[in-house]
Design an enzyme around this catalytic site. Structure first.
Site, PDB file in Angstrom:
ATOM      1  N   GLY A 150      43.316 -20.620  21.080  1.00 11.52           N
ATOM      2  CA  GLY A 150      42.819 -19.998  22.291  1.00 11.52           C
ATOM      3  C   GLY A 150      41.470 -19.334  22.199  1.00 11.52           C
ATOM      4  N   GLU A 203      46.366 -22.914  15.935  1.00 14.09           N
ATOM      5  CA  GLU A 203      46.476 -24.041  16.859  1.00 14.09           C
ATOM      6  C   GLU A 203      45.248 -24.091  17.782  1.00 14.09           C
ATOM      7  OE1 GLU A 203      51.365 -23.690  17.161  1.00 14.09           O
ATOM      8  OE2 GLU A 203      50.126 -23.239  18.917  1.00 14.09           O
ATOM      9  N   GLY A 215      42.033 -25.669  19.776  1.00 18.02           N
ATOM     10  CA  GLY A 215      41.721 -26.930  20.430  1.00 18.02           C
ATOM     11  C   GLY A 215      40.330 -26.934  21.012  1.00 18.02           C
ATOM     12  N   ARG A 216      40.165 -26.258  22.162  1.00 16.60           N
ATOM     13  CA  ARG A 216      38.886 -26.251  22.875  1.00 16.60           C
ATOM     14  C   ARG A 216      37.718 -25.848  21.982  1.00 16.60           C
ATOM     15  NH1 ARG A 216      40.466 -23.277  26.503  1.00 16.60           N
ATOM     16  NH2 ARG A 216      40.800 -24.801  28.158  1.00 16.60           N
ATOM     17  N   ARG A 222      39.039 -29.557  36.275  1.00 13.93           N
ATOM     18  CA  ARG A 222      39.107 -28.115  36.509  1.00 13.93           C
ATOM     19  C   ARG A 222      37.870 -27.616  37.244  1.00 13.93           C
ATOM     20  NH1 ARG A 222      41.550 -26.362  30.567  1.00 13.93           N
ATOM     21  NH2 ARG A 222      43.736 -26.756  31.078  1.00 13.93           N
ATOM     22  N   CYS A 263      36.661 -39.684  46.602  1.00 17.02           N
ATOM     23  CA  CYS A 263      36.696 -39.531  48.058  1.00 17.02           C
ATOM     24  C   CYS A 263      37.406 -38.250  48.468  1.00 17.02           C
ATOM     25  CB  CYS A 263      37.363 -40.741  48.686  1.00 17.02           C
ATOM     26  SG  CYS A 263      36.380 -42.236  48.540  1.00 17.02           S
ATOM     27  N   TYR A 298      39.226 -31.184  26.983  1.00 17.78           N
ATOM     28  CA  TYR A 298      39.805 -30.992  28.323  1.00 17.78           C
ATOM     29  C   TYR A 298      38.929 -31.541  29.447  1.00 17.78           C
ATOM     30  CZ  TYR A 298      43.083 -27.765  26.085  1.00 17.78           C
ATOM     31  OH  TYR A 298      44.046 -27.195  25.286  1.00 17.78           O
TER      32      TYR A 298
END
Length: 450
Positions: free
Chosen positions: A254, A292, A294-295, A331, A367, A396
């Site tokens: 995180g 853990e 990731g980003r 996002r 669209c 992501y």
């Protein structure tokens, strides 16, 4: 000559890669069939992995077991997982699909961790049979594990995830340690702490505690506070047991990412420093550690390049219509205030564009009206055939495609830059073809509903 800053060096390297991508035909002008490409800096990814391992190795007591497990959800691509495994990382998986990807990348079960708030009995049984580490999310899952462990011996390390309920960060949807978060056992709910202590005393096979309270928008101090709560609970359980029943703390990941510039902040060294200040004994060798992330490992090393197909004006505002939108930056399209991206303008040859900035929208191909990468962004005027670059997209973004309008998944290429400045690309995922889209949409079962 003045020293080159980190940001200037990253920009120069990126501009070199953009020119090479155009020159080598990975993305091109209006007659090209390649209007969109996604790039990953393999040397940058290796450098992030090395920075992570070095930060913890420099703080931990010698001989402390540690596993850095990459959160597969951040970049579910087999070549990425293989690259990180070669750099010494394992995998954290949260679905049968992610586990299959980790296996395809050659990551051994002993370096794999299974998390998820909704694991099926079949998933749990498979993980226990393989010796994969499992973190139970809730009381009912722990009861399910009771039956599975009793039915067959397992070498899997098993833990319980807690929610320290320490509060939210700046993005509600990514705040996993709120009072009502769906994840883990809520530590401050009435009776929860006592139940957790008893759960460990009653189950000799429970040897881990797990937390993941950080993500984008969560400050380091709040993440460190959650780890402090985890460590205190482990000490309480071990004291109640009269021996060290919990031997490993899975502190999750995180670490947030700076999307505003090329500066890579916060750093892993800064995170470790925050942990040492909040929980000094975390590093004394009493507990093995699992992380853990990731980003923070991938984001800064990804780049989207998209062709400007058309330009127009509506309500006197210029609009550049490109091939990069919600299918890559999901996002950003749905929550632009929380997930703004930078837009880097290039001409058709991949040379950075100059000129007096004009407020203009940068739109994607989907669209719906919200398919925008940027609104009223001050940029040199864009024209058909120009390119836009969207940096910091290695996690992501294009790695986890959103199939709106059946827009195809773009090709992903890794790249390296040689000491002489030449750029070498290698295909990590081919572009999705129309035939692939038809097959995925049940094309082989066309008469099934007649």
């Amino acid at each position: 000559m003045a020293a080159t800053t980190e940001g200037e060096g990253a920009a120069e390297r990126r501009d070199l890669v953009v020119r090479a991508a155009v020159a080598q035909g990975l993305v091109g002008g209006t007659d090209s069939s390649e209007p969109l490409v996604c790039l990953l800096d393999t040397d940058g990814i290796r450098a992030s992995a090395a920075a992570l391992t070095a930060a913890f190795a420099g703080a931990l007591a010698p001989g402390t077991p540690v596993l850095h497990a990459f959160a597969v959800k951040a970049a579910p691509l087999v070549p990425v997982l293989r690259l990180l495994a070669d750099a010494g990382l394992g995998c954290e998986v949260a679905s049968p699909g992610e586990l299959a990807l980790a296996r395809a990348a050659g990551v051994p079960a002993t370096r794999t961790v299974l998390d998820s708030p909704a694991k099926t009995t079949a998933e749990l049984r498979e993980a226990l049979a393989a010796g994969i580490a499992v973190n139970a999310d809730n009381r009912q899952e722990l009861e399910r594990l009771d039956a599975l462990v009793a039915a067959a011996p397992t070498a899997s390390p098993i833990g319980v995830r807690i929610n320290p309920q320490t509060g939210a960060g700046a993005i509600d949807a990514l705040s996993t340690a709120t009072s009502t978060s769906k994840f883990g056992v809520a530590l401050r709910d009435p009776g929860a702490r006592e139940w957790l202590v008893r759960a460990f005393l009653d189950r000799p096979w429970l040897t881990r505690l797990h937390i993941h309270s950080g993500s984008q928008g969560v400050p380091l101090e709040l993440i460190a506070q959650g780890v402090r709560e985890l460590h205190a609970l482990a000490e309480e359980i071990n004291a109640a047991a009269g021996r060290r029943r919990i031997d490993t703390l899975d502190i999750g990941g995180g670490l947030p990412v700076n999307f505003a510039s090329d500066e890579a902040t916060p750093t892993y060294a800064g995170y470790v420093s925050a942990l040492r200040e909040a929980v000094p004994s975390l590093f004394d060798g009493s507990y093995g550690l699992v992380t853990e992330f990731g980003r923070s490992l991938l984001a800064k090393h990804g780049l989207v390049l998209a062709r400007v197909e058309y330009t127009k004006s509506s309500g006197s505002r210029p609009i550049a219509l490109t091939h990069a939108g919600v299918q890559l930056a999901t996002r950003t399209a749905y929550a632009p205030a929380a997930w703004p991206v930078r837009i880097l303008p290039y001409d058709a040859k991949g040379v950075p564009k100059a000129g007096d900035p004009v407020a203009q929208d940068v739109a994607g191909p989907a669209c719906f009206a919200g398919d925008l990468l940027a609104t009223a962004r001050e940029l040199p005027p864009l024209a058909p055939g120009d390119l836009i670059g969207v940096p910091d997209t290695g996690a992501y973004f294009f790695t986890a495609h959103y199939g709106y309008n059946s827009l195809p998944r773009p090709a992903v290429h890794g790249f390296t830059v040689t000491p002489r400045g030449s750029v070498r690309f290698s295909l990590a995922r081919p572009a999705q073809s129309p035939a692939d889209i038809v097959a995925e949409a049940g094309g082989g079962f066309g008469d099934a509903l007649l």
